[in-house]
Write a protein that holds these residues in place. Structure first.
Motif, PDB file in Angstrom:
ATOM      1  N   ASN A   1       0.856  -1.172   0.000  1.00  0.00           N
ATOM      2  CA  ASN A   1       0.000   0.000   0.000  1.00  0.00           C
ATOM      3  C   ASN A   1       0.899   1.232   0.000  1.00  0.00           C
ATOM      4  N   MET A   2       0.919   1.994  -1.066  1.00  0.00           N
ATOM      5  CA  MET A   2       1.840   3.109  -1.240  1.00  0.00           C
ATOM      6  C   MET A   2       1.376   4.400  -0.572  1.00  0.00           C
ATOM      7  N   VAL A   3       0.114   4.522  -0.225  1.00  0.00           N
ATOM      8  CA  VAL A   3      -0.407   5.782   0.316  1.00  0.00           C
ATOM      9  C   VAL A   3       0.276   6.158   1.629  1.00  0.00           C
ATOM     10  N   PRO A   4       0.427   5.273   2.619  1.00  0.00           N
ATOM     11  CA  PRO A   4       1.137   5.687   3.848  1.00  0.00           C
ATOM     12  C   PRO A   4       2.604   6.036   3.588  1.00  0.00           C
ATOM     13  N   PHE A   5       3.232   5.328   2.669  1.00  0.00           N
ATOM     14  CA  PHE A   5       4.625   5.620   2.324  1.00  0.00           C
ATOM     15  C   PHE A   5       4.754   7.021   1.741  1.00  0.00           C
ATOM     16  N   ILE A   6       3.869   7.376   0.836  1.00  0.00           N
ATOM     17  CA  ILE A   6       3.897   8.711   0.215  1.00  0.00           C
ATOM     18  C   ILE A   6       3.610   9.781   1.260  1.00  0.00           C
ATOM     19  N   ASP A   7       2.689   9.520   2.194  1.00  0.00           N
ATOM     20  CA  ASP A   7       2.379  10.486   3.244  1.00  0.00           C
ATOM     21  C   ASP A   7       3.604  10.755   4.126  1.00  0.00           C
ATOM     22  N   VAL A   8       4.300   9.704   4.500  1.00  0.00           N
ATOM     23  CA  VAL A   8       5.492   9.868   5.330  1.00  0.00           C
ATOM     24  C   VAL A   8       6.562  10.648   4.577  1.00  0.00           C
ATOM     25  N   MET A   9       6.772  10.357   3.322  1.00  0.00           N
ATOM     26  CA  MET A   9       7.790  11.048   2.544  1.00  0.00           C
ATOM     27  C   MET A   9       7.457  12.530   2.377  1.00  0.00           C
ATOM     28  N   LEU A  10       6.189  12.861   2.171  1.00  0.00           N
ATOM     29  CA  LEU A  10       5.799  14.268   2.050  1.00  0.00           C
ATOM     30  C   LEU A  10       6.006  15.016   3.363  1.00  0.00           C
ATOM     31  N   VAL A  11       5.708  14.369   4.489  1.00  0.00           N
ATOM     32  CA  VAL A  11       5.927  15.010   5.785  1.00  0.00           C
ATOM     33  C   VAL A  11       7.420  15.249   6.000  1.00  0.00           C
ATOM     34  N   LEU A  12       8.255  14.269   5.663  1.00  0.00           N
ATOM     35  CA  LEU A  12       9.708  14.461   5.789  1.00  0.00           C
ATOM     36  C   LEU A  12      10.214  15.568   4.869  1.00  0.00           C
ATOM     37  N   LEU A  13       9.690  15.637   3.673  1.00  0.00           N
ATOM     38  CA  LEU A  13      10.084  16.692   2.738  1.00  0.00           C
ATOM     39  C   LEU A  13       9.744  18.066   3.303  1.00  0.00           C
ATOM     40  N   ILE A  14       8.584  18.210   3.880  1.00  0.00           N
ATOM     41  CA  ILE A  14       8.179  19.497   4.457  1.00  0.00           C
ATOM     42  C   ILE A  14       9.075  19.846   5.642  1.00  0.00           C
ATOM     43  N   ILE A  15       9.379  18.861   6.478  1.00  0.00           N
ATOM     44  CA  ILE A  15      10.251  19.122   7.629  1.00  0.00           C
ATOM     45  C   ILE A  15      11.629  19.596   7.179  1.00  0.00           C
ATOM     46  N   PHE A  16      12.194  18.925   6.173  1.00  0.00           N
ATOM     47  CA  PHE A  16      13.512  19.333   5.677  1.00  0.00           C
ATOM     48  C   PHE A  16      13.466  20.702   5.002  1.00  0.00           C
ATOM     49  N   MET A  17      12.414  21.018   4.309  1.00  0.00           N
ATOM     50  CA  MET A  17      12.309  22.327   3.662  1.00  0.00           C
ATOM     51  C   MET A  17      12.195  23.442   4.693  1.00  0.00           C
ATOM     52  N   VAL A  18      11.548  23.175   5.818  1.00  0.00           N
ATOM     53  CA  VAL A  18      11.400  24.204   6.846  1.00  0.00           C
ATOM     54  C   VAL A  18      12.702  24.365   7.631  1.00  0.00           C
ATOM     55  N   THR A  19      13.394  23.271   7.915  1.00  0.00           N
ATOM     56  CA  THR A  19      14.590  23.369   8.755  1.00  0.00           C
ATOM     57  C   THR A  19      15.851  23.737   7.988  1.00  0.00           C
ATOM     58  N   ALA A  20      15.887  23.559   6.681  1.00  0.00           N
ATOM     59  CA  ALA A  20      17.100  23.859   5.902  1.00  0.00           C
ATOM     60  C   ALA A  20      17.553  25.313   6.018  1.00  0.00           C
ATOM     61  N   PRO A  21      16.675  26.294   5.948  1.00  0.00           N
ATOM     62  CA  PRO A  21      17.158  27.675   6.095  1.00  0.00           C
ATOM     63  C   PRO A  21      17.625  28.009   7.513  1.00  0.00           C
ATOM     64  N   LEU A  22      17.230  27.229   8.495  1.00  0.00           N
ATOM     65  CA  LEU A  22      17.613  27.520   9.879  1.00  0.00           C
ATOM     66  C   LEU A  22      19.007  27.032  10.227  1.00  0.00           C
ATOM     67  N   ILE A  23      19.573  26.159   9.400  1.00  0.00           N
ATOM     68  CA  ILE A  23      20.895  25.615   9.672  1.00  0.00           C
ATOM     69  C   ILE A  23      21.948  26.663   9.310  1.00  0.00           C
ATOM     70  N   THR A  24      22.809  26.974  10.282  1.00  0.00           N
ATOM     71  CA  THR A  24      23.874  27.948  10.013  1.00  0.00           C
ATOM     72  C   THR A  24      25.132  27.200   9.590  1.00  0.00           C
ATOM     73  N   THR A  25      25.785  27.711   8.585  1.00  0.00           N
ATOM     74  CA  THR A  25      27.019  27.092   8.111  1.00  0.00           C
ATOM     75  C   THR A  25      28.200  27.748   8.813  1.00  0.00           C
ATOM     76  N   GLY A  26      29.162  26.931   9.189  1.00  0.00           N
ATOM     77  CA  GLY A  26      30.354  27.451   9.850  1.00  0.00           C
ATOM     78  C   GLY A  26      31.361  27.946   8.822  1.00  0.00           C
ATOM     79  N   VAL A  27      32.086  28.987   9.176  1.00  0.00           N
ATOM     80  CA  VAL A  27      33.102  29.537   8.301  1.00  0.00           C
ATOM     81  C   VAL A  27      34.455  29.014   8.767  1.00  0.00           C
TER      82      VAL A  27
END
Length: 144
Positions: A18-44
């Motif tokens: 059943n692919m529907v729960p798999f797709i739901d989990v992947m979309l939630v992970l994608l949203i989490i990574f898109m929200v947290t990516a700008p918050l990560i500070t890169t070290g110089v």
């Protein structure tokens, strides 16, 4: 849970993913990574560059490794260089310390012929570092 299908004589299960729960989990992970990516500070990281020293040291201890893997130690003070003196690997830390004469910041440069095995150069560096010599470097030839 597999579905049961009744065809003719018996019931057998249908093995499908059943692919529907798999797709739901992947979309939630994608949203989490898109929200947290700008918050990560890169070290110089400021890396040192070769050949841009502020000033040349006044005196340098040079350890010359010949093609026969014999060690010679000499003190280069300004523009004049002392005659190289033969030294063994066991005597090397004590001779470097006595040549430094209490100035632990005096740099030690290892010069070796290109035909010398890398193992002997590493042995000299290791011996000096185990003895507590702070500034150990390798001499390089500019150009070809």
């Amino acid at each position: 849970m597999p579905a049961l299908v009744s065809r003719g004589r018996g019931r057998r299960s249908i093995n499908e993913i059943n692919m529907v729960p798999f797709i739901d989990v992947m979309l939630v992970l994608l949203i989490i990574f898109m929200v947290t990516a700008p918050l990560i500070t890169t070290g110089v990281v400021e890396l040192p560059s070769v050949g841009k020293s502020q000033q040349r040291p006044g005196s340098v201890i040079e350890i010359v490794i010949g093609t026969d893997e014999r060690l010679r130690l000499r003190l280069i003070d300004g523009s004049q260089a002392a005659e190289p003196a033969a030294v063994t690997l066991a005597q090397l830390p004590a001779r470097v310390r006595s040549t430094q004469a209490g100035n632990a910041d005096m740099p030690v440069v290892i010069s070796a012929d290109r035909n010398v095995k890398y193992d002997s150069v590493v042995r000299v560096m290791d011996t000096l570092q185990k003895a507590g010599v702070k500034r150990v470097g390798l001499s390089v030839k500019q150009g070809s």
